[in-house]
Design a protein around this motif. Structure first.
Motif, PDB file in Angstrom:
ATOM      1  N   GLU A  52       0.826  -1.209   0.000  1.00  0.00           N
ATOM      2  CA  GLU A  52       0.000   0.000   0.000  1.00  0.00           C
ATOM      3  C   GLU A  52       0.864   1.265   0.000  1.00  0.00           C
ATOM      4  N   LEU A  53       1.953   1.249   0.765  1.00  0.00           N
ATOM      5  CA  LEU A  53       2.854   2.400   0.767  1.00  0.00           C
ATOM      6  C   LEU A  53       3.469   2.601  -0.611  1.00  0.00           C
ATOM      7  N   ASP A  54       4.002   1.537  -1.208  1.00  0.00           N
ATOM      8  CA  ASP A  54       4.625   1.653  -2.529  1.00  0.00           C
ATOM      9  C   ASP A  54       3.638   2.168  -3.574  1.00  0.00           C
ATOM     10  N   ARG A  55       2.449   1.610  -3.569  1.00  0.00           N
ATOM     11  CA  ARG A  55       1.448   2.025  -4.578  1.00  0.00           C
ATOM     12  C   ARG A  55       0.984   3.462  -4.345  1.00  0.00           C
ATOM     13  N   ALA A  56       0.784   3.852  -3.095  1.00  0.00           N
ATOM     14  CA  ALA A  56       0.371   5.231  -2.794  1.00  0.00           C
ATOM     15  C   ALA A  56       1.474   6.216  -3.181  1.00  0.00           C
ATOM     16  N   ALA A  57       2.710   5.895  -2.862  1.00  0.00           N
ATOM     17  CA  ALA A  57       3.830   6.778  -3.203  1.00  0.00           C
ATOM     18  C   ALA A  57       3.971   6.911  -4.717  1.00  0.00           C
ATOM     19  N   THR A  58       3.795   5.815  -5.429  1.00  0.00           N
ATOM     20  CA  THR A  58       3.915   5.832  -6.891  1.00  0.00           C
ATOM     21  C   THR A  58       2.875   6.745  -7.532  1.00  0.00           C
ATOM     22  N   THR A  64      -1.773   9.330   2.054  1.00  0.00           N
ATOM     23  CA  THR A  64      -1.804   7.902   2.362  1.00  0.00           C
ATOM     24  C   THR A  64      -0.398   7.372   2.624  1.00  0.00           C
ATOM     25  N   ALA A  65       0.528   7.673   1.726  1.00  0.00           N
ATOM     26  CA  ALA A  65       1.900   7.167   1.867  1.00  0.00           C
ATOM     27  C   ALA A  65       2.551   7.674   3.151  1.00  0.00           C
ATOM     28  N   TYR A  66       2.418   8.960   3.431  1.00  0.00           N
ATOM     29  CA  TYR A  66       3.020   9.573   4.623  1.00  0.00           C
ATOM     30  C   TYR A  66       2.444   8.958   5.902  1.00  0.00           C
ATOM     31  N   GLY A  67       1.208   8.518   5.831  1.00  0.00           N
ATOM     32  CA  GLY A  67       0.555   7.892   6.973  1.00  0.00           C
ATOM     33  C   GLY A  67       1.206   6.582   7.410  1.00  0.00           C
ATOM     34  N   PHE A  68       1.969   5.946   6.544  1.00  0.00           N
ATOM     35  CA  PHE A  68       2.662   4.706   6.887  1.00  0.00           C
ATOM     36  C   PHE A  68       3.972   4.957   7.633  1.00  0.00           C
ATOM     37  N   TYR A  69       4.440   6.192   7.657  1.00  0.00           N
ATOM     38  CA  TYR A  69       5.729   6.506   8.282  1.00  0.00           C
ATOM     39  C   TYR A  69       5.603   6.595   9.796  1.00  0.00           C
ATOM     40  N   SER A  70       6.658   6.177  10.487  1.00  0.00           N
ATOM     41  CA  SER A  70       6.696   6.289  11.953  1.00  0.00           C
ATOM     42  C   SER A  70       6.824   7.761  12.330  1.00  0.00           C
ATOM     43  N   GLN A  71       6.482   8.068  13.576  1.00  0.00           N
ATOM     44  CA  GLN A  71       6.608   9.446  14.052  1.00  0.00           C
ATOM     45  C   GLN A  71       8.063   9.891  14.006  1.00  0.00           C
ATOM     46  N   ARG A  72       8.977   8.975  14.281  1.00  0.00           N
ATOM     47  CA  ARG A  72      10.409   9.287  14.226  1.00  0.00           C
ATOM     48  C   ARG A  72      10.800   9.769  12.830  1.00  0.00           C
ATOM     49  N   CYS A  73      10.338   9.080  11.809  1.00  0.00           N
ATOM     50  CA  CYS A  73      10.646   9.480  10.430  1.00  0.00           C
ATOM     51  C   CYS A  73       9.941  10.781  10.062  1.00  0.00           C
ATOM     52  N   LYS A  74       8.687  10.920  10.476  1.00  0.00           N
ATOM     53  CA  LYS A  74       7.954  12.152  10.172  1.00  0.00           C
ATOM     54  C   LYS A  74       8.667  13.365  10.770  1.00  0.00           C
ATOM     55  N   SER A  75       9.235  13.194  11.958  1.00  0.00           N
ATOM     56  CA  SER A  75       9.970  14.294  12.592  1.00  0.00           C
ATOM     57  C   SER A  75      11.202  14.678  11.783  1.00  0.00           C
TER      58      SER A  75
END
Length: 143
Positions: A52-58, A64-75
């Protein structure tokens, strides 16, 4: 067609365990603990999240894609808008063609190798990616 591999994950987080000597745990608590333990070890759930992340990012569905990222990565990334710009650069002059997601799970850690047959995939497509099971779901944690 030359295949490139986009690796989507080796999470290094550890699953915390504790033993409780309660007289008689409530059945709901036992069921919830069993569900969480099963979910953390579920390769199908990790594969689905990675796909789902790969397809949303593509398709540049940044929300949607950003929603799969951890809070650590979002920061580290910053805003969703910044993430969208990163996707634009990563997918510039590319036509990803994902053909498979190979998954390994060990507790709350997982590896996903995403096979991309796009000949324009960058060398970094071969780099490992990290996923971690956090707050009841798999999160992309490669940052």
């Amino acid at each position: 067609m030359q295949k490139h591999v986009l690796v989507s994950a080796l999470a290094l987080a550890l699953v915390g365990c504790s033993s409780q000597e309660a007289a008689a745990p409530a059945p709901a608590t036992t069921a919830a603990a069993t569900t969480v333990a099963t979910a953390t070890a579920d390769p199908a759930a990790l594969r689905k999240a990675a796909e789902e992340l790969d397809r949303a990012a593509t398709r540049r569905d940044t929300a949607t894609a950003y929603g799969f990222y951890s809070q650590r990565c979002k920061s580290k990334i910053g805003t969703e808008e910044t993430y969208g710009h990163m996707l634009d650069v990563f997918y510039d002059h590319r036509t990803p063609n994902y053909t498979d997601w190979v998954v390994k799970v060990n507790g709350s850690s997982g590896q996903v190798v995403t096979v991309d047959s796009d000949p324009s995939a960058p060398a970094s497509a071969m780099d490992p990616r990290t996923w971690t099971f956090i707050d009841g779901r798999w999160q992309f944690d490669n940052c």
